[in-house]
Enzyme design. Structure first.
Site, mmCIF file in Angstrom:
data_model
loop_
_atom_site.group_PDB
_atom_site.id
_atom_site.type_symbol
_atom_site.label_atom_id
_atom_site.label_comp_id
_atom_site.label_asym_id
_atom_site.label_seq_id
_atom_site.Cartn_x
_atom_site.Cartn_y
_atom_site.Cartn_z
ATOM 1 N N HIS A 37 0.895 -1.002 0.067
ATOM 2 C CA HIS A 37 0.009 0.077 -0.048
ATOM 3 C C HIS A 37 1.082 1.331 -0.059
ATOM 4 O O HIS A 37 0.372 2.182 -0.329
ATOM 5 C CB HIS A 37 -0.784 0.082 1.236
ATOM 6 N N HIS A 96 -7.968 4.562 3.911
ATOM 7 C CA HIS A 96 -7.141 3.600 3.540
ATOM 8 C C HIS A 96 -5.706 4.049 3.513
ATOM 9 O O HIS A 96 -5.482 5.134 3.218
ATOM 10 C CB HIS A 96 -7.643 3.259 2.050
ATOM 11 N N ASN A 125 -10.618 -3.837 -2.602
ATOM 12 C CA ASN A 125 -10.659 -4.102 -3.726
ATOM 13 C C ASN A 125 -11.602 -5.367 -3.688
ATOM 14 O O ASN A 125 -12.301 -5.877 -4.651
ATOM 15 C CB ASN A 125 -9.357 -4.832 -4.303
ATOM 16 N N THR A 141 -5.971 2.509 -6.656
ATOM 17 C CA THR A 141 -5.539 1.713 -7.597
ATOM 18 C C THR A 141 -6.878 0.735 -7.591
ATOM 19 O O THR A 141 -7.012 -0.067 -8.552
ATOM 20 C CB THR A 141 -4.430 0.829 -7.304
ATOM 21 N N CYS A 164 3.569 -1.346 -4.151
ATOM 22 C CA CYS A 164 3.382 -1.869 -5.578
ATOM 23 C C CYS A 164 3.580 -0.884 -6.524
ATOM 24 O O CYS A 164 3.274 0.302 -6.273
ATOM 25 C CB CYS A 164 1.644 -1.972 -5.510
ATOM 26 N N GLU A 186 -3.392 3.193 1.459
ATOM 27 C CA GLU A 186 -2.941 3.596 0.031
ATOM 28 C C GLU A 186 -3.009 5.058 -0.093
ATOM 29 O O GLU A 186 -2.056 5.967 -0.833
ATOM 30 C CB GLU A 186 -3.642 2.846 -1.143
#
Length: 292
Positions: free
Chosen positions: A72, A122, A224, A164, A94, A124
């Protein structure tokens, strides 16, 4: 009958990070991450049993330790703070998340007002925000959906960057709204290929295979996986979201009227866990005379 989605389970970025943690644990007595390395509690428990230590923030990590930056990502200040304390940092962010971080940094330097589409809580999104240059909450904000995009004030130049794991449809709709808020909109489609593949595989599963329901495997905190659930429900198909194989027997009534069952899994779900769920479903269908 059980039908597996064509794309399911670990994506490239998660597999890369988990493999790096596993290798590091073989060579170091202790390996640290800041926050959960992936949003799958069963896989995290497996790694912790091998020696992984999970810190709530960077201040908990002792000087000289080894830290792997999770898929993340982390804010730039966190990485710099770790290195300043002589901590061995291995960055396993990532590549798709890294791309979003770099775009946020570059576009903020060019005086764009940066809007991130995603969940503000989150990790990320927090990491991407932490790469925006000279951000003092005056040159960026996070929107979760179209309603929040409608509330954005007008700015001369806007850059839209996506978490993402977002859906293409939502990114497109938010971009359409923001075109009315600026004279120059720069849209960065940073939705990762693996996310798009899993979302399309779920659509294909429910539209073309006449499934009676879909068992979705993934951690409750997995963004996701939540998007996959939304897609399945939008197609009018019943979905059972489980974290592990034990939840199959706990929800036995859900299977009572279902002969053809689809299986899908989020990008942070390990293969060994998918296999356990598949075995439990097959055994359940066998006991009901429905295995093919």
């Amino acid at each position: 009958m059980i039908i597996m989605a064509e794309h399911a389970g670990f994506c490239f970025g998660v597999k890369r990070a988990v493999n790096a943690i596993s290798e590091a644990l073989k060579n170091n007595r202790e390996v640290w991450t800041i926050g959960l390395p992936i949003h799958n509690p069963q896989e995290v428990s497996r790694l912790e049993a091998l020696g992984l230590r999970v810190a709530d923030d960077e201040s908990e990590i002792p000087s000289g330790a080894k830290v792997l930056i999770r898929a993340h990502g982390e804010p730039l200040r966190v990485i710099e703070s770790l290195k300043a304390r002589n901590i061995d940092v291995e960055d396993m962010t990532c590549p798709f998340v890294k791309k979003a971080q770099d775009m946020a940094a570059e576009l903020s330097r060019k005086n764009y007002y940066v809007i991130l589409l995603g969940d503000k809580n989150h990790p990320e999104i927090k990491g991407i925000l932490g790469h925006i240059v000279c951000d003092n909450n005056n040159n960026s904000e996070v929107v979760a959906n179209e309603d929040e995009a409608e509330k954005v004030s007008r700015h001369a130049r806007i850059a839209l960057i996506s978490q993402t794991t977002q859906r293409e449809e939502r990114l497109s709709k938010v971009a359409g709204i923001l075109t009315r808020k600026t004279s120059e909109l720069h849209v960065c489609n940073t939705i990762c290929k693996a996310t798009a593949e899993r979302q399309e595989a779920v659509r294909e599963l429910v539209r073309n295979h006449n499934v009676d329901g879909v068992v979705l495997i993934g951690g409750r905190a997995s963004a996701n996986t939540a998007k996959l659930r939304d897609i399945i429900q939008a197609e009018g198909v019943s979905v059972l979201w489980v974290e592990d194989e034990r939840e199959i027997t706990e929800n036995i009534n859900w299977f009572s009227d279902k002969k053809t069952i689809g299986i899908a899994a989020g990008a942070s779900t390990p293969e060994w866990l998918i296999d356990k769920v598949k075995i439990n479903i097959a055994e359940l269908q066998g006991s009901q005379g429905g295995i093919h």
